[in-house]
Design an enzyme around this catalytic site. Structure first.
Site, short mmCIF file in Angstrom:
data_model
loop_
_atom_site.label_atom_id
_atom_site.label_comp_id
_atom_site.label_asym_id
_atom_site.label_seq_id
_atom_site.Cartn_x
_atom_site.Cartn_y
_atom_site.Cartn_z
N ASN A 128 6.84 -5.98 1.83
CA ASN A 128 5.93 -6.48 3.22
C ASN A 128 5.90 -8.11 3.06
O ASN A 128 5.59 -8.80 1.96
CB ASN A 128 4.39 -6.40 2.93
CG ASN A 128 3.66 -6.72 3.92
OD1 ASN A 128 4.08 -7.54 4.83
ND2 ASN A 128 2.36 -6.28 3.89
N HIS A 156 6.12 -3.69 11.84
CA HIS A 156 5.62 -4.62 10.70
C HIS A 156 6.02 -3.51 9.52
O HIS A 156 5.53 -2.65 9.42
CB HIS A 156 4.52 -5.01 10.80
CG HIS A 156 3.99 -5.64 9.64
ND1 HIS A 156 4.58 -6.52 8.59
CD2 HIS A 156 2.68 -5.53 8.71
CE1 HIS A 156 3.97 -6.92 7.64
NE2 HIS A 156 2.83 -6.31 7.69
N CYS A 190 0.35 -11.22 9.19
CA CYS A 190 1.54 -10.52 9.47
C CYS A 190 1.96 -10.48 11.18
O CYS A 190 2.92 -9.92 11.48
CB CYS A 190 1.31 -8.93 9.14
SG CYS A 190 0.82 -8.96 7.28
N1 COA Z 1 0.01 1.83 -9.35
C1 COA Z 1 -0.61 2.87 -9.59
N2 COA Z 1 -1.88 3.18 -9.08
C2 COA Z 1 -2.41 2.45 -8.20
C3 COA Z 1 -1.70 1.23 -7.83
C4 COA Z 1 -0.34 1.05 -8.18
N3 COA Z 1 0.36 -0.16 -7.93
N4 COA Z 1 -2.35 0.49 -6.86
C5 COA Z 1 -3.51 1.31 -6.73
N5 COA Z 1 -3.53 2.29 -7.38
C6 COA Z 1 -4.46 3.31 -7.51
C7 COA Z 1 -5.83 2.57 -7.46
O1 COA Z 1 -6.50 2.20 -8.30
C8 COA Z 1 -6.53 3.96 -6.98
O2 COA Z 1 -6.83 4.67 -8.47
P1 COA Z 1 -8.43 5.44 -8.29
O3 COA Z 1 -8.40 6.63 -7.46
O4 COA Z 1 -8.53 5.88 -9.77
O5 COA Z 1 -9.46 4.21 -7.89
C9 COA Z 1 -5.41 4.98 -6.16
O6 COA Z 1 -4.04 4.37 -6.88
C10 COA Z 1 -5.72 5.03 -4.89
O7 COA Z 1 -5.91 3.84 -4.45
P2 COA Z 1 -5.86 3.28 -2.85
O8 COA Z 1 -6.07 1.82 -2.70
O9 COA Z 1 -6.65 4.40 -2.21
O10 COA Z 1 -4.37 3.76 -2.58
P3 COA Z 1 -3.65 3.84 -1.38
O11 COA Z 1 -2.78 5.36 -1.09
O12 COA Z 1 -4.51 3.41 0.01
O13 COA Z 1 -2.34 2.61 -1.24
C11 COA Z 1 -1.95 0.63 -0.49
C12 COA Z 1 -2.68 1.49 -1.53
C13 COA Z 1 -2.26 -0.77 -0.46
C14 COA Z 1 -0.64 0.81 -0.67
C15 COA Z 1 -2.29 1.17 1.01
O14 COA Z 1 -3.62 1.08 1.20
C16 COA Z 1 -1.69 0.17 2.23
O15 COA Z 1 -0.58 0.05 2.21
N6 COA Z 1 -2.70 -0.53 2.59
C17 COA Z 1 -2.48 -1.16 3.93
C18 COA Z 1 -1.58 -2.01 4.00
C19 COA Z 1 -1.59 -3.13 5.24
O16 COA Z 1 -1.29 -2.33 6.42
N7 COA Z 1 -1.59 -4.30 5.36
C20 COA Z 1 -1.54 -5.03 6.44
C21 COA Z 1 -0.64 -5.71 6.72
S1 COA Z 1 -0.39 -6.97 5.19
#
Ligand code: COA
Length: 309
Positions: free
Chosen positions: A266, A236, A96
């Site tokens: 993204n 980003h 990214c």
């Molecule tokens: N729908 C429903 N639930 C979902 C889901 C979806 N699409 N994706 C994940 N979950 C669930 C997980 O399984 C987890 O469930 P659990 O608590 O029963 O285990 C819960 O939601 C929380 O998951 P988590 O990964 O902690 O969620 P989050 O709040 O961190 O959101 C992202 C996930 C990926 C959206 C977030 O972490 C993110 O944006 N990360 C950084 C991205 C980034 O900056 N990337 C760098 C550039 S590419």
């Protein structure tokens, strides 16, 4: 591809995706279209918008992790498509942050006098490496390309400070394990999804907020400016919550922070130039404005660039 489309293929809801990411739609390019095709189109439009002929470009840098071929580079493919006959063309693999690193490098090469006019591109067909069985990642990614032209300027406009940093100890928080020489493609690897992007989302999230903020403050400090001097921040577009946290930490008004994540998701290296181009076409930029661009991604790697428009 809408959130409703994802509700049909993985266990998720429109509400979850909007509240956790801010994304409502992403653009997915046709199967027979590649990142190189999108990059070439972005280059043609950037040349047209800047009144530059293909022959004037002597440097083409493309940030991508989804090139048409492993060899040669995406950049030489695009060079041929756009007719950049006087350029040297090469890729940057910085996920990214590829566009920011490309901009930083191109700016240094122009400042040194070695090159005169550069095209810097971010282009990704992320749909080709997205695991559509993994609800934690597939809802995030879209396809796009964006490009800019830069050249020397005697009025103090253009790129005025940049910063780049990485931490390879965190490489496996966001990676594509299979497809290189270490773990080549095999039927088994392709079936278990390891040929697609994996991300430890919440771990990446924390580093992203911290380092995007640090990178932003560094380029401001190097330029002798503060966040108050900024007209626009183009971050980003990874997650609306990351952008909100960055906005708070930088203490900039929300109205100065450009967002299009709702519609595109993204798009990795394409994210910043795509948003910059849209901001420009919406009339959000005037000559002399200070614009901060900041990105973060797989590597982990992050960077920022401060531009006087
Ligand atoms: N729908 C429903 N639930 C979902 C889901 C979806 N699409 N994706 C994940 N979950 C669930 C997980 O399984 C987890 O469930 P659990 O608590 O029963 O285990 C819960 O939601 C929380 O998951 P988590 O990964 O902690 O969620 P989050 O709040 O961190 O959101 C992202 C996930 C990926 C959206 C977030 O972490 C993110 O944006 N990360 C950084 C991205 C980034 O900056 N990337 C760098 C550039 S590419």
């Amino acid at each position: 591809m809408t959130n409703a489309d994802f509700e049909k293929i993985v266990d998720t809801t429109n509400e979850w995706i909007i509240s956790r990411t801010g994304i409502k739609e992403r653009r997915i390019c046709d199967e027979d279209m590649t990142g190189g095709d999108m990059a070439a189109e972005a280059c043609r439009r950037a040349l047209e918008n800047s009144g530059t002929s293909p022959e004037e470009i002597d440097l083409l840098i493309i940030g991508t992790v989804t090139p048409d071929y492993r060899c040669p580079s995406e950049a030489v493919i695009v060079q041929e498509k756009v007719g950049l006959i006087n350029a040297v063309a090469f890729d940057i693999v910085a996920a990214c942050t590829g566009f920011i690193n490309g901009l930083s490098l191109a700016n240094s090469l122009i400042q040194s006098g070695q090159y005169k006019k550069a095209l810097i591109v971010g282009s990704e067909k992320l749909s080709s490496i997205t695991n559509y069985k993994d609800r934690g990642t597939c809802i995030l990614f879209g396809d796009a390309a964006g490009a800019v032209v830069i050249g020397p300027d005697s009025n103090g406009n253009g790129v005025i400070s940049t910063f780049m940093k990485s931490d390879g100890r965190l490489a496996k928080l966001l990676w594509q394990e299979v497809g290189g020489t270490r773990n080549p493609y095999t039927p088994e690897n392709v079936n278990n999804g390891k040929d697609k992007l994996y991300m430890a989302g919440s771990d990446v999230f924390k580093v992203a907020v911290r380092e995007m903020c640090n990178a932003s403050l560094k380029v401001l400090e190097d330029a002798g400016l503060t966040a108050d001097d900024l007209t626009l921040v183009v971050p980003h577009q990874a997650n609306i919550r990351i952008i909100d946290a960055l906005t708070k930490r930088l203490k900039v008004d929300k109205s100065k922070v450009y967002m299009n994540i709702e519609k595109y998701g993204n798009t990795s290296a394409a994210s910043v130039p795509l948003a910059l181009d849209q901001a420009n076409h919406e009339g959000r930029l005037k000559p002399g404005d200070y614009v901060l661009m900041v990105a973060f991604g797989g590597g982990l790697i992050w960077g920022a660039a401060l531009v006087r428009w």
